[in-house]
Scaffold this motif. Structure first.
Motif, PDB file in Angstrom:
ATOM      1  N   ALA A 152       0.837  -1.194   0.000  1.00 55.22           N
ATOM      2  CA  ALA A 152       0.000   0.000   0.000  1.00 55.22           C
ATOM      3  C   ALA A 152       0.874   1.246   0.000  1.00 55.22           C
ATOM      4  CB  ALA A 152      -0.926  -0.004   1.211  1.00 55.22           C
ATOM      5  N   ALA A 153       0.599   2.161  -0.920  1.00 56.14           N
ATOM      6  CA  ALA A 153       1.383   3.391  -1.012  1.00 56.14           C
ATOM      7  C   ALA A 153       1.007   4.386   0.075  1.00 56.14           C
ATOM      8  CB  ALA A 153       1.200   4.019  -2.389  1.00 56.14           C
ATOM      9  N   ARG A 154      -0.153   4.207   0.678  1.00 59.96           N
ATOM     10  CA  ARG A 154      -0.647   5.080   1.742  1.00 59.96           C
ATOM     11  C   ARG A 154      -1.680   4.290   2.529  1.00 59.96           C
ATOM     12  NH1 ARG A 154      -5.607   6.805  -0.206  1.00 59.96           N
ATOM     13  NH2 ARG A 154      -5.922   6.433  -2.432  1.00 59.96           N
ATOM     14  N   ASN A 155      -2.203   4.851   3.571  1.00 61.11           N
ATOM     15  CA  ASN A 155      -3.291   4.191   4.283  1.00 61.11           C
ATOM     16  C   ASN A 155      -4.503   4.114   3.363  1.00 61.11           C
ATOM     17  OD1 ASN A 155      -1.745   3.934   6.591  1.00 61.11           O
ATOM     18  ND2 ASN A 155      -2.576   5.767   7.560  1.00 61.11           N
ATOM     19  N   LEU A 156      -4.989   2.902   3.133  1.00 57.86           N
ATOM     20  CA  LEU A 156      -6.095   2.695   2.197  1.00 57.86           C
ATOM     21  C   LEU A 156      -7.348   2.279   2.961  1.00 57.86           C
ATOM     22  CD1 LEU A 156      -4.213   0.683  -0.586  1.00 57.86           C
ATOM     23  CD2 LEU A 156      -4.743   3.135  -0.553  1.00 57.86           C
TER      24      LEU A 156
ATOM     25  N   ARG B  90      12.871  -9.214   2.516  1.00 57.68           N
ATOM     26  CA  ARG B  90      13.649 -10.446   2.635  1.00 57.68           C
ATOM     27  C   ARG B  90      12.728 -11.627   2.386  1.00 57.68           C
ATOM     28  NH1 ARG B  90      17.713 -10.148   7.669  1.00 57.68           N
ATOM     29  NH2 ARG B  90      18.212 -12.158   6.760  1.00 57.68           N
ATOM     30  N   PRO B  91      13.199 -12.649   1.725  1.00 59.85           N
ATOM     31  CA  PRO B  91      12.322 -13.755   1.320  1.00 59.85           C
ATOM     32  C   PRO B  91      11.520 -14.363   2.462  1.00 59.85           C
ATOM     33  CG  PRO B  91      14.450 -13.949   0.246  1.00 59.85           C
ATOM     34  CD  PRO B  91      14.575 -12.819   1.220  1.00 59.85           C
ATOM     35  N   GLU B  92      12.114 -14.470   3.649  1.00 58.80           N
ATOM     36  CA  GLU B  92      11.412 -15.119   4.758  1.00 58.80           C
ATOM     37  C   GLU B  92      10.300 -14.251   5.333  1.00 58.80           C
ATOM     38  OE1 GLU B  92      15.252 -13.342   6.516  1.00 58.80           O
ATOM     39  OE2 GLU B  92      14.589 -14.368   4.676  1.00 58.80           O
ATOM     40  N   THR B  93      10.249 -12.968   4.960  1.00 64.17           N
ATOM     41  CA  THR B  93       9.203 -12.076   5.476  1.00 64.17           C
ATOM     42  C   THR B  93       8.060 -11.872   4.484  1.00 64.17           C
ATOM     43  OG1 THR B  93      10.232 -10.037   4.648  1.00 64.17           O
ATOM     44  CG2 THR B  93      10.952 -10.850   6.810  1.00 64.17           C
ATOM     45  N   VAL B  94       8.176 -12.434   3.293  1.00 61.71           N
ATOM     46  CA  VAL B  94       7.136 -12.243   2.274  1.00 61.71           C
ATOM     47  C   VAL B  94       5.945 -13.141   2.604  1.00 61.71           C
ATOM     48  CG1 VAL B  94       6.554 -12.458  -0.166  1.00 61.71           C
ATOM     49  CG2 VAL B  94       8.827 -11.659   0.516  1.00 61.71           C
ATOM     50  N   PRO B  95       4.741 -12.567   2.786  1.00 62.51           N
ATOM     51  CA  PRO B  95       3.571 -13.401   3.098  1.00 62.51           C
ATOM     52  C   PRO B  95       3.147 -14.234   1.902  1.00 62.51           C
ATOM     53  CG  PRO B  95       2.911 -11.111   2.795  1.00 62.51           C
ATOM     54  CD  PRO B  95       4.411 -11.131   2.763  1.00 62.51           C
ATOM     55  N   ASP B  96       2.513 -15.363   2.169  1.00 60.75           N
ATOM     56  CA  ASP B  96       1.985 -16.193   1.097  1.00 60.75           C
ATOM     57  C   ASP B  96       0.973 -15.398   0.280  1.00 60.75           C
ATOM     58  OD1 ASP B  96       3.485 -18.276   2.041  1.00 60.75           O
ATOM     59  OD2 ASP B  96       1.828 -19.264   3.096  1.00 60.75           O
TER      60      ASP B  96
ATOM     61  N   ALA C 203     -10.918  -5.840   0.051  1.00 62.70           N
ATOM     62  CA  ALA C 203     -12.006  -6.138   0.970  1.00 62.70           C
ATOM     63  C   ALA C 203     -11.990  -5.291   2.235  1.00 62.70           C
ATOM     64  CB  ALA C 203     -11.973  -7.615   1.345  1.00 62.70           C
ATOM     65  N   GLY C 204     -10.850  -4.773   2.614  1.00 63.57           N
ATOM     66  CA  GLY C 204     -10.783  -4.005   3.857  1.00 63.57           C
ATOM     67  C   GLY C 204      -9.631  -3.023   3.831  1.00 63.57           C
ATOM     68  N   PRO C 205      -9.459  -2.240   4.888  1.00 63.35           N
ATOM     69  CA  PRO C 205      -8.387  -1.243   4.945  1.00 63.35           C
ATOM     70  C   PRO C 205      -7.001  -1.881   4.964  1.00 63.35           C
ATOM     71  CG  PRO C 205     -10.086  -0.823   6.614  1.00 63.35           C
ATOM     72  CD  PRO C 205     -10.335  -2.194   6.080  1.00 63.35           C
ATOM     73  N   ALA C 206      -6.006  -1.104   4.573  1.00 62.01           N
ATOM     74  CA  ALA C 206      -4.604  -1.533   4.642  1.00 62.01           C
ATOM     75  C   ALA C 206      -3.755  -0.343   5.055  1.00 62.01           C
ATOM     76  CB  ALA C 206      -4.135  -2.086   3.299  1.00 62.01           C
ATOM     77  N   ARG C 207      -2.747  -0.596   5.863  1.00 57.42           N
ATOM     78  CA  ARG C 207      -1.829   0.442   6.295  1.00 57.42           C
ATOM     79  C   ARG C 207      -0.753   0.681   5.239  1.00 57.42           C
ATOM     80  NH1 ARG C 207      -3.787   3.759  10.145  1.00 57.42           N
ATOM     81  NH2 ARG C 207      -4.492   2.627  12.004  1.00 57.42           N
ATOM     82  N   ARG C 208      -0.211   1.894   5.228  1.00 60.74           N
ATOM     83  CA  ARG C 208       0.881   2.215   4.308  1.00 60.74           C
ATOM     84  C   ARG C 208       2.036   1.242   4.522  1.00 60.74           C
ATOM     85  NH1 ARG C 208       5.444   5.446   4.774  1.00 60.74           N
ATOM     86  NH2 ARG C 208       4.784   6.093   6.861  1.00 60.74           N
ATOM     87  N   GLY C 209       2.529   0.672   3.423  1.00 65.55           N
ATOM     88  CA  GLY C 209       3.634  -0.271   3.486  1.00 65.55           C
ATOM     89  C   GLY C 209       3.219  -1.715   3.679  1.00 65.55           C
ATOM     90  N   GLU C 210       1.937  -1.975   3.879  1.00 58.14           N
ATOM     91  CA  GLU C 210       1.469  -3.349   4.088  1.00 58.14           C
ATOM     92  C   GLU C 210       1.461  -4.121   2.768  1.00 58.14           C
ATOM     93  OE1 GLU C 210      -2.691  -5.610   5.304  1.00 58.14           O
ATOM     94  OE2 GLU C 210      -2.276  -3.614   6.113  1.00 58.14           O
ATOM     95  N   PRO C 211       2.088  -5.306   2.715  1.00 52.76           N
ATOM     96  CA  PRO C 211       2.035  -6.106   1.488  1.00 52.76           C
ATOM     97  C   PRO C 211       0.596  -6.506   1.164  1.00 52.76           C
ATOM     98  CG  PRO C 211       3.768  -6.902   2.950  1.00 52.76           C
ATOM     99  CD  PRO C 211       2.945  -5.930   3.747  1.00 52.76           C
ATOM    100  N   ILE C 212       0.240  -6.435  -0.104  1.00 54.97           N
ATOM    101  CA  ILE C 212      -1.101  -6.790  -0.547  1.00 54.97           C
ATOM    102  C   ILE C 212      -1.073  -8.232  -1.052  1.00 54.97           C
ATOM    103  CG2 ILE C 212      -3.015  -6.191  -2.062  1.00 54.97           C
ATOM    104  CD1 ILE C 212      -2.288  -4.071   0.056  1.00 54.97           C
TER     105      ILE C 212
END
Length: 201
Positions: free
Chosen positions: A43-47, A63-69, A84-93
């Motif tokens: 997310a580029a900003r709080n969505l 880092r590869p071990e931090t990438v969510p499935d 479907a819902g809000p996301a914080r800035r920097g949160e992987p989609i």
């Protein structure tokens, strides 16, 4: 005895050399920057959720071990998709954050995404993805004072897409195909409202 001392001295010098070499190697490894990374969409900003535009997302190297499935990679067709819902800035989609097969898969086979309009947008403001609701239908004319009836019970909210300026609010529910038919029929001839139950576990 003198030969033994010379041999012991050589052994000590050899052991010291080995220890020094190991220490140097460990220091180099410790100081070497971590170069392995995976680039994902975040997310580029709080969505707030809802329809995504290309400007809503940016890339980040993790880092590869931090990438969510299911993390989405650059080039994934996300513009116009519904989050479907809000996301914080920097949160992987990830795929389960978007309306589609990934999100529906978490609700079991045979689940469909069913958009319905709830008559009271203020009540829809109370909803969040994951909430479990019952949907009630009441006659649009109120003639005969027919009581409201439950047309879908224990369904999960996937997304709340209502425009707060509208009287009605658009809510997307995870339903069976049979529930979707009942909801469409009820919506065509009346007003829909919701009651909120315990959140799904």
């Amino acid at each position: 005895m003198r030969a033994f001392r010379r041999l012991l001295g050589r052994y000590h010098r050899l052991a010291a050399t080995v220890v020094t070499a190991l220490a140097a190697t460990c220091a180099v490894v410790a100081l070497r920057p971590e170069t392995a990374s995976v680039t994902v969409l975040v997310a580029a900003r709080n969505l707030p959720g809802g329809v995504l535009a290309a400007r809503d997302l940016t890339t980040a190297a993790l880092r590869p071990e931090t990438v969510p499935d299911g993390a989405l990679r650059p080039g994934a067709p996300v513009a116009g998709k519904v989050m479907a819902g809000p996301a914080r800035r920097g949160e992987p989609i990830t795929d389960v954050r978007l309306l589609g097969p990934g999100l529906l898969a978490a609700h079991g086979p045979g689940t469909v995404a069913t958009p319905v309009r709830v008559a009271d947008s203020a009540a829809a403001r109370l909803l969040s993805p994951g909430d479990v609701v019952n949907v009630l239908a009441a006659s649009a004319s109120w003639e005969g004072a027919v009581p409201a009836r439950v047309v879908a019970e224990g369904v999960t909210v996937l997304a709340d897409l209502g425009d707060r300026s509208d009287r009605d609010a658009l809510v997307v529910l995870a339903t069976t195909a049979e529930q979707a038919v009942r909801l469409a029929s009820a919506q065509a001839g009346g007003h829909l409202s919701i009651t909120i139950g315990p959140r799904a576990r």
